[in-house]
Design a protein around this motif. Structure first.
Motif, PDB file in Angstrom:
ATOM      1  N   ALA A   1      47.849  42.393  27.033  1.00 55.51           N
ATOM      2  CA  ALA A   1      47.675  41.436  28.118  1.00 55.51           C
ATOM      3  C   ALA A   1      47.897  40.004  27.647  1.00 55.51           C
ATOM      4  O   ALA A   1      47.682  39.064  28.404  1.00 55.51           O
ATOM      5  CB  ALA A   1      46.267  41.587  28.698  1.00 55.51           C
ATOM      6  N   ALA A   2      48.351  39.834  26.409  1.00 50.57           N
ATOM      7  CA  ALA A   2      48.478  38.498  25.824  1.00 50.57           C
ATOM      8  C   ALA A   2      49.427  37.592  26.593  1.00 50.57           C
ATOM      9  O   ALA A   2      49.128  36.432  26.826  1.00 50.57           O
ATOM     10  CB  ALA A   2      48.928  38.602  24.370  1.00 50.57           C
ATOM     11  N   GLY A   3      50.549  38.098  27.003  1.00 48.55           N
ATOM     12  CA  GLY A   3      51.537  37.257  27.668  1.00 48.55           C
ATOM     13  C   GLY A   3      51.347  37.144  29.166  1.00 48.55           C
ATOM     14  O   GLY A   3      52.150  36.507  29.844  1.00 48.55           O
ATOM     15  N   GLU A   4      50.324  37.763  29.695  1.00 48.90           N
ATOM     16  CA  GLU A   4      50.112  37.762  31.135  1.00 48.90           C
ATOM     17  C   GLU A   4      49.029  36.771  31.536  1.00 48.90           C
ATOM     18  O   GLU A   4      48.114  36.496  30.778  1.00 48.90           O
ATOM     19  CB  GLU A   4      49.732  39.167  31.594  1.00 48.90           C
ATOM     20  N   THR A   5      49.157  36.270  32.746  1.00 53.78           N
ATOM     21  CA  THR A   5      48.154  35.371  33.296  1.00 53.78           C
ATOM     22  C   THR A   5      47.056  36.205  33.927  1.00 53.78           C
ATOM     23  O   THR A   5      47.336  37.175  34.632  1.00 53.78           O
ATOM     24  CB  THR A   5      48.784  34.458  34.369  1.00 53.78           C
ATOM     25  N   ALA A   6      45.823  35.841  33.680  1.00 54.80           N
ATOM     26  CA  ALA A   6      44.690  36.580  34.249  1.00 54.80           C
ATOM     27  C   ALA A   6      44.670  36.402  35.764  1.00 54.80           C
ATOM     28  O   ALA A   6      44.776  35.289  36.271  1.00 54.80           O
ATOM     29  CB  ALA A   6      43.382  36.099  33.643  1.00 54.80           C
ATOM     30  N   ASP A   7      44.543  37.520  36.480  1.00 57.02           N
ATOM     31  CA  ASP A   7      44.425  37.489  37.937  1.00 57.02           C
ATOM     32  C   ASP A   7      43.054  36.972  38.352  1.00 57.02           C
ATOM     33  O   ASP A   7      42.914  36.349  39.398  1.00 57.02           O
ATOM     34  CB  ASP A   7      44.639  38.893  38.524  1.00 57.02           C
ATOM     35  N   VAL A   8      42.047  37.280  37.520  1.00 55.31           N
ATOM     36  CA  VAL A   8      40.660  36.908  37.820  1.00 55.31           C
ATOM     37  C   VAL A   8      39.999  36.452  36.526  1.00 55.31           C
ATOM     38  O   VAL A   8      40.214  37.045  35.475  1.00 55.31           O
ATOM     39  CB  VAL A   8      39.879  38.116  38.389  1.00 55.31           C
ATOM     40  N   THR A   9      39.189  35.400  36.600  1.00 52.81           N
ATOM     41  CA  THR A   9      38.341  34.981  35.488  1.00 52.81           C
ATOM     42  C   THR A   9      36.907  35.144  35.959  1.00 52.81           C
ATOM     43  O   THR A   9      36.535  34.641  37.015  1.00 52.81           O
ATOM     44  CB  THR A   9      38.619  33.515  35.107  1.00 52.81           C
TER      45      THR A   9
ATOM     46  N   THR B   1      26.833  47.890  41.603  1.00 50.56           N
ATOM     47  CA  THR B   1      26.378  47.828  42.989  1.00 50.56           C
ATOM     48  C   THR B   1      27.289  48.625  43.915  1.00 50.56           C
ATOM     49  O   THR B   1      26.812  49.434  44.712  1.00 50.56           O
ATOM     50  CB  THR B   1      26.318  46.357  43.471  1.00 50.56           C
ATOM     51  N   ASP B   2      28.594  48.394  43.835  1.00 46.65           N
ATOM     52  CA  ASP B   2      29.554  49.076  44.714  1.00 46.65           C
ATOM     53  C   ASP B   2      30.848  49.303  43.948  1.00 46.65           C
ATOM     54  O   ASP B   2      31.735  48.445  43.940  1.00 46.65           O
ATOM     55  CB  ASP B   2      29.801  48.241  45.972  1.00 46.65           C
ATOM     56  N   GLU B   3      30.946  50.463  43.311  1.00 47.96           N
ATOM     57  CA  GLU B   3      32.084  50.771  42.449  1.00 47.96           C
ATOM     58  C   GLU B   3      33.397  50.772  43.235  1.00 47.96           C
ATOM     59  O   GLU B   3      34.411  50.274  42.755  1.00 47.96           O
ATOM     60  CB  GLU B   3      31.873  52.118  41.763  1.00 47.96           C
ATOM     61  N   HIS B   4      33.392  51.338  44.428  1.00 46.35           N
ATOM     62  CA  HIS B   4      34.622  51.423  45.224  1.00 46.35           C
ATOM     63  C   HIS B   4      35.161  50.027  45.566  1.00 46.35           C
ATOM     64  O   HIS B   4      36.351  49.764  45.419  1.00 46.35           O
ATOM     65  CB  HIS B   4      34.380  52.228  46.503  1.00 46.35           C
ATOM     66  N   ALA B   5      34.295  49.145  46.009  1.00 42.66           N
ATOM     67  CA  ALA B   5      34.718  47.786  46.349  1.00 42.66           C
ATOM     68  C   ALA B   5      35.210  47.041  45.107  1.00 42.66           C
ATOM     69  O   ALA B   5      36.203  46.300  45.165  1.00 42.66           O
ATOM     70  CB  ALA B   5      33.575  47.020  47.005  1.00 42.66           C
ATOM     71  N   ALA B   6      34.530  47.235  43.977  1.00 44.20           N
ATOM     72  CA  ALA B   6      34.948  46.581  42.732  1.00 44.20           C
ATOM     73  C   ALA B   6      36.301  47.119  42.266  1.00 44.20           C
ATOM     74  O   ALA B   6      37.140  46.351  41.778  1.00 44.20           O
ATOM     75  CB  ALA B   6      33.890  46.772  41.657  1.00 44.20           C
ATOM     76  N   ASP B   7      36.526  48.429  42.420  1.00 41.17           N
ATOM     77  CA  ASP B   7      37.832  48.995  42.073  1.00 41.17           C
ATOM     78  C   ASP B   7      38.938  48.360  42.911  1.00 41.17           C
ATOM     79  O   ASP B   7      40.027  48.094  42.405  1.00 41.17           O
ATOM     80  CB  ASP B   7      37.849  50.512  42.285  1.00 41.17           C
ATOM     81  N   GLN B   8      38.670  48.144  44.176  1.00 43.72           N
ATOM     82  CA  GLN B   8      39.657  47.513  45.053  1.00 43.72           C
ATOM     83  C   GLN B   8      40.018  46.103  44.554  1.00 43.72           C
ATOM     84  O   GLN B   8      41.163  45.686  44.653  1.00 43.72           O
ATOM     85  CB  GLN B   8      39.120  47.421  46.490  1.00 43.72           C
ATOM     86  N   LYS B   9      39.043  45.385  44.010  1.00 45.23           N
ATOM     87  CA  LYS B   9      39.265  44.016  43.558  1.00 45.23           C
ATOM     88  C   LYS B   9      39.887  43.917  42.171  1.00 45.23           C
ATOM     89  O   LYS B   9      40.692  43.029  41.897  1.00 45.23           O
ATOM     90  CB  LYS B   9      37.936  43.251  43.549  1.00 45.23           C
ATOM     91  N   TYR B  10      39.487  44.825  41.256  1.00 41.63           N
ATOM     92  CA  TYR B  10      39.820  44.631  39.846  1.00 41.63           C
ATOM     93  C   TYR B  10      40.696  45.708  39.207  1.00 41.63           C
ATOM     94  O   TYR B  10      41.327  45.439  38.186  1.00 41.63           O
ATOM     95  CB  TYR B  10      38.540  44.524  39.013  1.00 41.63           C
ATOM     96  N   MET B  11      40.742  46.920  39.744  1.00 46.01           N
ATOM     97  CA  MET B  11      41.444  48.035  39.101  1.00 46.01           C
ATOM     98  C   MET B  11      42.920  47.716  38.861  1.00 46.01           C
ATOM     99  O   MET B  11      43.642  47.327  39.781  1.00 46.01           O
ATOM    100  CB  MET B  11      41.337  49.289  39.957  1.00 46.01           C
ATOM    101  N   GLY B  12      43.337  47.842  37.605  1.00 41.77           N
ATOM    102  CA  GLY B  12      44.726  47.626  37.229  1.00 41.77           C
ATOM    103  C   GLY B  12      45.125  46.173  37.065  1.00 41.77           C
ATOM    104  O   GLY B  12      46.251  45.888  36.673  1.00 41.77           O
ATOM    105  N   LYS B  13      44.231  45.261  37.355  1.00 39.51           N
ATOM    106  CA  LYS B  13      44.546  43.838  37.244  1.00 39.51           C
ATOM    107  C   LYS B  13      44.140  43.305  35.868  1.00 39.51           C
ATOM    108  O   LYS B  13      43.249  43.830  35.226  1.00 39.51           O
ATOM    109  CB  LYS B  13      43.831  43.052  38.331  1.00 39.51           C
ATOM    110  N   VAL B  14      44.800  42.236  35.458  1.00 40.53           N
ATOM    111  CA  VAL B  14      44.449  41.561  34.212  1.00 40.53           C
ATOM    112  C   VAL B  14      43.330  40.583  34.536  1.00 40.53           C
ATOM    113  O   VAL B  14      43.474  39.732  35.407  1.00 40.53           O
ATOM    114  CB  VAL B  14      45.659  40.828  33.611  1.00 40.53           C
TER     115      VAL B  14
END
Length: 139
Positions: free
Chosen positions: A34-42, A54-67
């Protein structure tokens, strides 16, 4: 009749060769950090873990597969064979962010338990800990 059969077998052979070529391409594809990629979320480690617990499904929707770039206290550094994992603990007695450091990453200086670190990696979900792979430490 014979001409149609020859055409059919030629088309089948071309499809099989194309499938084999695509499979080889996927097999031989270089793994990237992930070194050369820009973080989608900090995000803070406590906040990320709390959202997943708290809510795994909602968190997966937000963060899964993202840097994502995660900041937290380093609890443990594990060396296993050629791989290194950092655990950013958020809960006393368990629960945190498990960061699998990308193979071949030079870490200088090596952080110690209790240090505040920021790690950037791809989120792969939640299995008792939030898992990040292909991680690199941020300066």
């Amino acid at each position: 009749m014979r001409n149609k059969r020859t055409i059919l077998w030629t088309v089948i052979l071309l499809i099989v060769l194309a499938a084999l070529g695509w499979g080889w391409h996927l097999f031989d594809k270089r793994h990237q950090s992930a070194a050369g990629e820009t973080a989608d979320v900090t995000i803070n480690a406590d906040t990320l873990y709390h959202q997943y617990s708290t809510d795994e499904h909602a968190a997966d929707q937000k963060y899964m597969g993202k840097v994502i770039a995660v900041t937290g206290r380093l609890t443990e550094v594990q060396h296993s064979g050629g791989s290194t994992s950092w655990l950013l603990s958020t809960q006393p007695g368990g629960g945190g962010i498990n960061c699998q450091i990308f193979a071949g990453t030079k870490i200088d200086p090596e952080p110690h338990s209790g240090d505040l670190v920021t790690v950037k990696g791809r989120c792969t979900g939640f299995l008792m800990d939030v898992s990040l792979v292909d991680c690199v430490p941020e300066k």
